[in-house]
Write a protein that holds these residues in place. Structure first.
Motif, PDB file in Angstrom:
ATOM      1  N   ASN A 272      -6.798   3.402   5.356  1.00  0.00           N
ATOM      2  CA  ASN A 272      -6.378   2.218   4.912  1.00  0.00           C
ATOM      3  C   ASN A 272      -6.759   2.149   3.373  1.00  0.00           C
ATOM      4  O   ASN A 272      -5.977   1.643   2.261  1.00  0.00           O
ATOM      5  N   GLU A 275      -4.287   4.481   1.458  1.00  0.00           N
ATOM      6  CA  GLU A 275      -2.972   3.631   1.190  1.00  0.00           C
ATOM      7  C   GLU A 275      -3.110   2.678   0.194  1.00  0.00           C
ATOM      8  O   GLU A 275      -2.291   2.382  -0.833  1.00  0.00           O
ATOM      9  N   LYS A 276      -4.264   1.754  -0.075  1.00  0.00           N
ATOM     10  CA  LYS A 276      -4.380   0.925  -1.083  1.00  0.00           C
ATOM     11  C   LYS A 276      -4.304   1.702  -2.506  1.00  0.00           C
ATOM     12  O   LYS A 276      -3.773   1.106  -3.456  1.00  0.00           O
ATOM     13  N   LYS A 277      -5.207   2.747  -2.668  1.00  0.00           N
ATOM     14  CA  LYS A 277      -5.041   3.661  -3.855  1.00  0.00           C
ATOM     15  C   LYS A 277      -3.598   4.021  -4.198  1.00  0.00           C
ATOM     16  O   LYS A 277      -3.291   4.211  -5.573  1.00  0.00           O
ATOM     17  N   SER A 279      -0.974   2.728  -3.419  1.00  0.00           N
ATOM     18  CA  SER A 279       0.104   1.572  -3.687  1.00  0.00           C
ATOM     19  C   SER A 279      -0.406   1.222  -5.147  1.00  0.00           C
ATOM     20  O   SER A 279       0.596   0.344  -5.925  1.00  0.00           O
ATOM     21  N   TYR A 280      -1.751   1.177  -5.590  1.00  0.00           N
ATOM     22  CA  TYR A 280      -2.025   0.740  -6.861  1.00  0.00           C
ATOM     23  C   TYR A 280      -1.602   1.846  -7.820  1.00  0.00           C
ATOM     24  O   TYR A 280      -1.525   1.334  -9.063  1.00  0.00           O
TER      25      TYR A 280
END
Length: 280
Positions: A272, A275-277, A279-280
């Motif tokens: 997770n 995924e955040k890294k 997406s940013y």
């Protein structure tokens, strides 16, 4: 002078609106943070209440502690097994087998889905077979795998692979095939090759799907490894669950299940964060 006054008034109005909008945004962000904190602490309190109810029920005899154990008994067993390093060995083996199974699922799925994208006729040919294999209960394959390979890590890793690979190939291939055709047409119009279309459009555009499938398959790999350890393992958390149930050491069974839950949560959390890294 009137023009200047009007322009000043307009500027003041614009600044006031910007200030109000910023304040509204701050209130929205503050409410979102408060909601996240509320959910987080609600989960903590709910879990703590469950543990307290479990312990009180065992102490007062509402439940039979021989069958259901208790949080304190499980914690004592955990401390004892950590001291002699036996539990860490079993955890390490399960993590290693799950990690290898997960990596092989991802690598083989990406390679196969890519091959099917380059040769769509083969993809359509093999698609019904993949659907059947994906629908087949994987526990039915485990006895065959044991007969073919015997007991040991190879069998367990193959069990872990068999649980997730067919669904991962299908989802990746369908995701690749549904890439925006307008972008692919643009690459073709500009004289790009099919390889360039895949590397520039298809694969980068499906990275979110790839991460989502990875989050699912890390759990499936762990499930497959546990199934393999049930049937062919001599070490690992799956072996501890089977051994504990056979000798009626249910504290060991519940402790192994709790550790599996923690492992699944940690692995999901790591993916997770990845995924955040991305997406940013």
């Amino acid at each position: 002078m009137k023009i200047r006054r009007n322009s000043c008034k307009n500027n003041d109005i614009i600044k006031t609106e910007a200030t109000v909008l910023t304040a509204g945004q701050k209130n929205f962000l503050r409410s979102q943070k408060l909601q996240k904190l509320y959910i987080f602490w609600s989960r903590i309190l709910l879990f703590a209440a469950f543990l307290m109810l479990w312990q009180v029920s065992a102490d007062l005899g509402w439940i039979d502690s021989f069958y259901f154990s208790s949080p304190i008994a499980i914690l004592q067993l955990f401390g004892h097994d950590i001291q002699d390093m036996s539990l860490l060995s079993h955890i390490g083996i399960t993590l290693w087998e799950s990690g290898v199974s997960f990596l092989l699922i991802i690598i083989l799925s990406v390679l196969t889905a890519t091959f099917f994208w380059f040769y769509p006729s083969l993809g359509k040919m093999f698609e019904p077979f993949l659907i059947v294999l994906n629908s087949l209960p994987k526990s039915a394959l485990a006895p065959l795998i044991i007969v073919w390979l015997g007991t040991g890590p190879r069998t367990i890793i193959l069990c872990g692979i068999s649980v997730g690979i067919f669904g991962c190939i299908l989802n990746l291939y369908q995701s690749f095939a549904q890439t925006d055709p307008e972008r692919l047409k643009l690459i073709e119009t500009l004289g790009g090759s099919k390889l360039q279309a895949f590397t520039k459009v298809v694969f980068p555009g499906n990275i979110p799907t790839f991460i989502s499938l990875s989050k699912v398959n890390i759990g499936l790999a762990l499930v497959g490894v546990i199934i393999g350890e049930f049937l062919a393992g001599r070490k690992g958390l799956g072996y501890l669950i089977i051994y504990g149930s056979q000798v009626f050491k249910l504290d060991m069974v519940i402790l192994s299940i709790v550790i599996l839950c923690v492992i699944a949560m940690v692995l999901y959390g790591l993916l997770n964060l990845l995924e955040k890294k991305i997406s940013y």
